[in-house]
Design an enzyme around this catalytic site. Structure first.
Site, PDB file in Angstrom:
ATOM      1  N   ASP A   8       0.876  -1.157   0.000  1.00 45.76           N
ATOM      2  CA  ASP A   8       0.000   0.000   0.000  1.00 45.76           C
ATOM      3  C   ASP A   8       0.922   1.218   0.000  1.00 45.76           C
ATOM      4  OD1 ASP A   8      -2.362   1.613   0.405  1.00 45.76           O
ATOM      5  OD2 ASP A   8      -1.786   1.753   2.515  1.00 45.76           O
ATOM      6  N   ASP A  10      -0.244   5.138   1.189  1.00 42.56           N
ATOM      7  CA  ASP A  10      -0.570   6.084   2.259  1.00 42.56           C
ATOM      8  C   ASP A  10      -0.620   5.417   3.623  1.00 42.56           C
ATOM      9  OD1 ASP A  10      -1.020   8.735   1.017  1.00 42.56           O
ATOM     10  OD2 ASP A  10      -2.462   7.611  -0.175  1.00 42.56           O
TER      11      ASP A  10
END
Length: 221
Positions: A8, A10
């Site tokens: 991922d 953020d």
């Protein structure tokens, strides 16, 4: 055998999630309102479909809320705060080790492409990724597994040959729905969330070197 890692962005590589949450809190406070973390986390790692902090403020504030002005104020606060942010501990080492080991490396984010690429370029880590998928590349973002399924397909690996790294509940749900092992590395905003069904949980990637982590994941399988 583990052949690929998918990250991922953020809150995992860079802690943008905490910065964004604090920026929203400041704006809410200027309207005399609180933004409870347990409410806000519904949109962490996903979209504003389940909880939209903009509309929530507009509905509940006694003041007039101009959404364009709010967006501009939020962007300014985040931009200023991000000047102080660095890669989270262990991220650089994981990426370098993965590349040295010949593992395929993907990124799957529910955020927009411009936002994601901007951070990857700023911290000079875009070079490590074989593929980058963002919300523009799918019909449904996390917790739907489409982002991860698409990234797995592009990398040419099976889910059981892959480790996904996440920091949010929505990301965990997407990773497990895709059938992959999931390592949770929460940030300050997501640290107290009730994570379940993950394979390993770390405070940061610096807690365990990548070789040790892969060995531990394989033992869990």
């Amino acid at each position: 055998m583990i052949k690929a890692l998918i990250f991922d962005c953020d809150g995992l590589l860079i802690d943008t999630e905490t910065v964004q949450y604090h920026a929203f809190c400041e704006i809410y406070e200027s309207h005399g309102l609180d933004l409870p973390l347990d409410l806000y986390v519904q949109c962490v790692g996903s979209s504003f479909a389940d909880f939209d902090p903009y509309n929530h403020l507009k509905i509940n504030s006694a003041k007039n809320v101009d959404l364009d002005e709010m967006q501009a104020e939020l962007t300014a606060k985040i931009t200023e705060a991000m000047k102080k942010e660095k890669l989270r501990n262990g991220v650089q080492e994981y990426l370098e080790t993965a590349k040295e080991k010949g593992l395929k490396i993907g990124l799957a984010s529910s955020s927009g492409r411009e936002w994601v690429l901007g951070h990857l370029e700023k911290f000079d880590i875009i070079k490590y990724f074989d593929i980058i998928h963002t919300r523009e590349d799918v019909e449904k973002v996390k917790p739907d597994p489409e982002l991860y399924n698409k990234t797995l397909s592009y990398l040419g690996v099976n889910a059981n040959e892959t480790i996904i790294f996440e920091d949010s509940l929505n990301g965990l749900k997407a990773a497990k729905a895709a059938g992959a092992s999931c390592v949770i590395v929460p940030n300050k905003v997501t640290a107290k969330l009730p994570f379940e069904n993950h394979d390993i949980k770390l405070d940061s990637m610096s807690d365990r070197n990548l070789d040790e982590l892969i060995k531990e994941v394989v033992e869990v399988l």
